[in-house]
Write an enzyme that holds these catalytic residues in place. Structure first.
Site, mmCIF file in Angstrom:
data_model
loop_
_atom_site.group_PDB
_atom_site.id
_atom_site.type_symbol
_atom_site.label_atom_id
_atom_site.label_comp_id
_atom_site.label_asym_id
_atom_site.label_seq_id
_atom_site.Cartn_x
_atom_site.Cartn_y
_atom_site.Cartn_z
ATOM 1 N N CYS B 124 0.815 -1.219 0.000
ATOM 2 C CA CYS B 124 0.000 0.000 0.000
ATOM 3 C C CYS B 124 0.844 1.264 0.000
ATOM 4 O O CYS B 124 0.323 2.361 -0.184
ATOM 5 C CB CYS B 124 -0.961 -0.003 1.189
ATOM 6 N N HIS B 276 -3.421 6.778 1.965
ATOM 7 C CA HIS B 276 -3.809 5.467 1.445
ATOM 8 C C HIS B 276 -5.218 5.164 1.930
ATOM 9 O O HIS B 276 -5.552 5.392 3.095
ATOM 10 C CB HIS B 276 -2.824 4.409 1.944
ATOM 11 N N ASN B 307 -10.456 -0.532 -0.719
ATOM 12 C CA ASN B 307 -9.010 -0.377 -0.563
ATOM 13 C C ASN B 307 -8.334 -1.073 -1.738
ATOM 14 O O ASN B 307 -8.380 -2.294 -1.842
ATOM 15 C CB ASN B 307 -8.609 -0.999 0.785
HETATM 16 C C1 LIG Z 1 -10.242 -5.169 9.667
HETATM 17 C C2 LIG Z 1 -11.007 -4.290 10.614
HETATM 18 C C3 LIG Z 1 -12.158 -3.593 9.899
HETATM 19 C C4 LIG Z 1 -11.583 -5.179 11.714
HETATM 20 O O1 LIG Z 1 -12.334 -4.388 12.602
HETATM 21 P P1 LIG Z 1 -12.079 -4.508 14.170
HETATM 22 O O2 LIG Z 1 -13.106 -3.690 14.811
HETATM 23 O O3 LIG Z 1 -10.656 -4.143 14.435
HETATM 24 O O4 LIG Z 1 -12.295 -6.049 14.406
HETATM 25 P P2 LIG Z 1 -11.727 -6.998 15.572
HETATM 26 O O5 LIG Z 1 -10.848 -7.996 14.938
HETATM 27 O O6 LIG Z 1 -11.192 -6.214 16.709
HETATM 28 O O7 LIG Z 1 -13.052 -7.691 16.042
HETATM 29 C C5 LIG Z 1 -14.072 -6.991 16.746
HETATM 30 C C6 LIG Z 1 -15.375 -7.735 16.594
HETATM 31 O O8 LIG Z 1 -15.837 -7.685 15.239
HETATM 32 C C7 LIG Z 1 -16.002 -8.999 14.714
HETATM 33 N N1 LIG Z 1 -15.534 -8.989 13.336
HETATM 34 C C8 LIG Z 1 -14.246 -9.027 12.902
HETATM 35 N N2 LIG Z 1 -14.216 -8.953 11.545
HETATM 36 C C9 LIG Z 1 -15.509 -8.899 11.147
HETATM 37 C C10 LIG Z 1 -16.139 -8.813 9.875
HETATM 38 N N3 LIG Z 1 -15.417 -8.781 8.739
HETATM 39 N N4 LIG Z 1 -17.479 -8.728 9.838
HETATM 40 C C11 LIG Z 1 -18.217 -8.762 10.968
HETATM 41 N N5 LIG Z 1 -17.679 -8.853 12.197
HETATM 42 C C12 LIG Z 1 -16.338 -8.920 12.272
HETATM 43 C C13 LIG Z 1 -15.156 -9.879 15.582
HETATM 44 O O9 LIG Z 1 -15.669 -11.187 15.596
HETATM 45 C C14 LIG Z 1 -15.285 -9.225 16.932
HETATM 46 O O10 LIG Z 1 -16.539 -9.584 17.514
HETATM 47 P P3 LIG Z 1 -16.686 -9.761 19.099
HETATM 48 O O11 LIG Z 1 -16.386 -8.413 19.684
HETATM 49 O O12 LIG Z 1 -18.092 -10.164 19.233
HETATM 50 O O13 LIG Z 1 -15.683 -10.782 19.455
HETATM 51 C C15 LIG Z 1 -10.100 -3.222 11.234
HETATM 52 O O14 LIG Z 1 -9.253 -3.773 12.194
HETATM 53 C C16 LIG Z 1 -9.293 -2.463 10.233
HETATM 54 O O15 LIG Z 1 -9.743 -2.037 9.195
HETATM 55 N N6 LIG Z 1 -8.039 -2.200 10.596
HETATM 56 C C17 LIG Z 1 -7.191 -1.373 9.787
HETATM 57 C C18 LIG Z 1 -6.309 -2.187 8.930
HETATM 58 C C19 LIG Z 1 -6.317 -1.787 7.497
HETATM 59 O O16 LIG Z 1 -7.031 -0.913 7.058
HETATM 60 N N7 LIG Z 1 -5.474 -2.444 6.737
HETATM 61 C C20 LIG Z 1 -5.400 -2.246 5.336
HETATM 62 C C21 LIG Z 1 -4.049 -2.550 4.840
HETATM 63 S S1 LIG Z 1 -3.030 -1.129 4.978
#
Ligand SMILES: CC(C)(COP(=O)(O)OP(=O)(O)OC[C@H]1O[C@@H](n2cnc3c(N)ncnc32)[C@H](O)[C@@H]1OP(=O)(O)O)[C@@H](O)C(=O)NCCC(=O)NCCS
Lengths: 82, 351
Positions: B124, B276, B307
């Site tokens: 990215c 990004h 993305n």
């Molecule tokens: C991927 C991303 C959206 C996940 O969201 P999050 O809130 O961090 O998710 P977590 O892994 O902490 O999980 C939190 C909850 O959501 C749920 N969850 C995780 N992914 C999920 C999905 N795709 N759909 C629905 N629920 C989801 C989990 O099961 C968890 O549930 P619980 O609280 O009941 O256990 C987020 O972390 C993100 O976008 N991070 C930035 C990374 C990025 O942008 N990278 C790109 C490359 S540079």
């Protein structure tokens, strides 16, 4: 300079207020970040990052899921800075 | 007898982006179409990421097609043709051939042969890495016009059952022509990497492991990735989302400020912020932490395009210019970050 638990609570309340808009006095030690304060995991990561900077401690990512209540975070930070 | 001195090209004072072009996958896939296999919902995805649809290429459209479209768009806008190019750089992580590079193939398709051409692998951050190289090539006098393309066809790489990253990702290409300028139009790049965090955004297993598997040889498994390997037998992508989020918001504000500083500017001088397009929540948090001018214009192409990794910054730029939110001469800060973990930021004057 080590912060007292009261300082840490007040500092956390300020950070939570800034991130979520919740009034600072809603941030009490017995409150759960997710269930009571409705903070999702991305907001939680923001709060952790800002707390690390403010209190000059490191809160490892693996530790974050153990910080259920505001009190958990206060104790962790108090110990980490010791 | 004294040794002869080598000749060198004459350096030039500045470089600038002459034009930016783009090409998005033509299918805008709504959240509802992908939530089934990951037990998610439209509401959850919008709340956590700001994504409503992601652009995906229509059947039969290849990564080369996307790259060539974006390249031709940029060349048209610059009033140049392929034969005016002295080098072509393609940033991508989704060209599924070890060799030859995608850059050579695109170079030929746009009539730029025999320009030197090579791929850049910085995920990215790839577009900003490409701009850094193009700027250096032009200023050193090595090349007069350089084409930088960021392109990904993430739909060839993702796993529909993956909840960590696949649902964020889209297909597209963005391209910029970098040429000479009397005044500097590209500031110094602040860039870096941290391979100690290479398992934060990662491929489930290597192509070599996959090939061994196909041949029935035992495959070494790394503990942290073993449980993540899905039903997919081919290598695919995963990330530790919250860890990535934290890394970005804790370290990128400083990189952004350093890029502004390196260009000899103040934050108030920045008219446009083009991060990004990883997640709208990341963009919002960066805005809050960096503290730009109140009226800053912000790239938010992710809402519709998703993305697109290396393509996301030029696509967001292309959109801001096309929709009139930003205009030629505006001063923009662009910052890329992702797998590696690799990052790069620079101030540019918009074409
Ligand atoms: C991927 C991303 C959206 C996940 O969201 P999050 O809130 O961090 O998710 P977590 O892994 O902490 O999980 C939190 C909850 O959501 C749920 N969850 C995780 N992914 C999920 C999905 N795709 N759909 C629905 N629920 C989801 C989990 O099961 C968890 O549930 P619980 O609280 O009941 O256990 C987020 O972390 C993100 O976008 N991070 C930035 C990374 C990025 O942008 N990278 C790109 C490359 S540079």
């Amino acid at each position: 300079m080590a912060h007292s638990e009261e300082d840490i609570l007040a500092g956390l309340a300020e950070i939570v207020n800034d991130e979520t808009g919740l009034p600072a006095d809603a941030v009490q030690k017995d409150k759960s970040f997710t269930d009571d304060l409705d903070i999702d995991s991305l907001s939680m990561m923001t709060i952790v990052t800002l707390a690390e900077e403010k209190f000059e401690v490191r809160i490892p990512d693996e530790e974050v899921k153990n910080l259920n209540t505001v009190g958990d975070a206060v104790s962790f930070i108090a110990q980490a800075q010791a | 007898m004294t040794k002869p001195t080598l000749a060198q090209p004459t350096p030039v004072l500045g470089s600038r982006i002459l034009a930016v072009g783009g090409s998005r996958g033509s299918e805008l896939v709504p959240n509802d179409d992908i939530v089934g296999p990951i037990n998610s919902s439209d509401e959850w995805i919008q709340q956590r990421t700001g994504i409503r649809t992601r652009a995906r290429a229509a059947t039969g459209v290849t990564i080369k097609d996307l790259a060539v479209d974006a390249a031709n768009d940029a060349l048209d806008k610059a009033g140049l043709t392929g034969s005016d190019l002295d080098a072509v750089l393609v940033s991508t992580v989704t060209h599924f051939e070890q060799t030859p590079s995608l850059a050579t193939i695109v170079t030929d398709a746009i009539g730029a042969t025999p320009a030197p051409a090579y791929d850049v692998s910085a995920a990215c951050a790839g577009y900003c890495y490409g701009i850094a190289q193009a700027d250096a090539l032009v200023r050193a006098g090595t090349a007069e016009n350089v084409l930088v393309i960021g392109v990904e066809k993430m739909s060839d790489f993702i796993d529909p059952t993956d909840r960590t990253i696949s649902f964020l990702l889209g297909d597209g290409a963005g391209a910029a022509v970098v040429g000479r300028s009397d005044t500097p139009g590209i500031g110094p790049t602040v860039w870096g990497s941290d391979g100690s965090q290479s398992s934060v955004i990662y491929q489930t297993h290597s192509w070599l492991d996959y090939r061994r598997e196909e041949l029935g040889e035992p495959v070494p498994e790394t503990p942290e990735t073993a449980e993540e390997v899905s039903q997919m037998t081919t290598p695919t992508l995963r990330q530790l989302g919250p860890t990535v989020f934290k890394w970005v918001i804790s370290s990128m504000p400083n990189i952004a400020r350093r890029a502004v500083d390196a260009a000899g500017l103040q934050l108030e001088d920045i008219d446009v912020f083009i991060p990004h397009q990883a997640n709208m929540r990341i963009t919002d948090q960066l805005l809050k932490l960096i503290k730009f001018r109140e009226d800053i214009v912000v790239g938010r192409d992710i809402a519709d395009t998703g993305n697109t990794s290396a393509a996301s910054i030029p696509l967001a730029t292309e959109r801001l210019l096309r929709e009139g939110q930003a205009k030629g001469g505006d001063i923009a800060l662009q910052i890329g970050f992702g797998a590696g973990l690799a990052y790069a930021a620079q101030v540019v004057v918009l074409p």
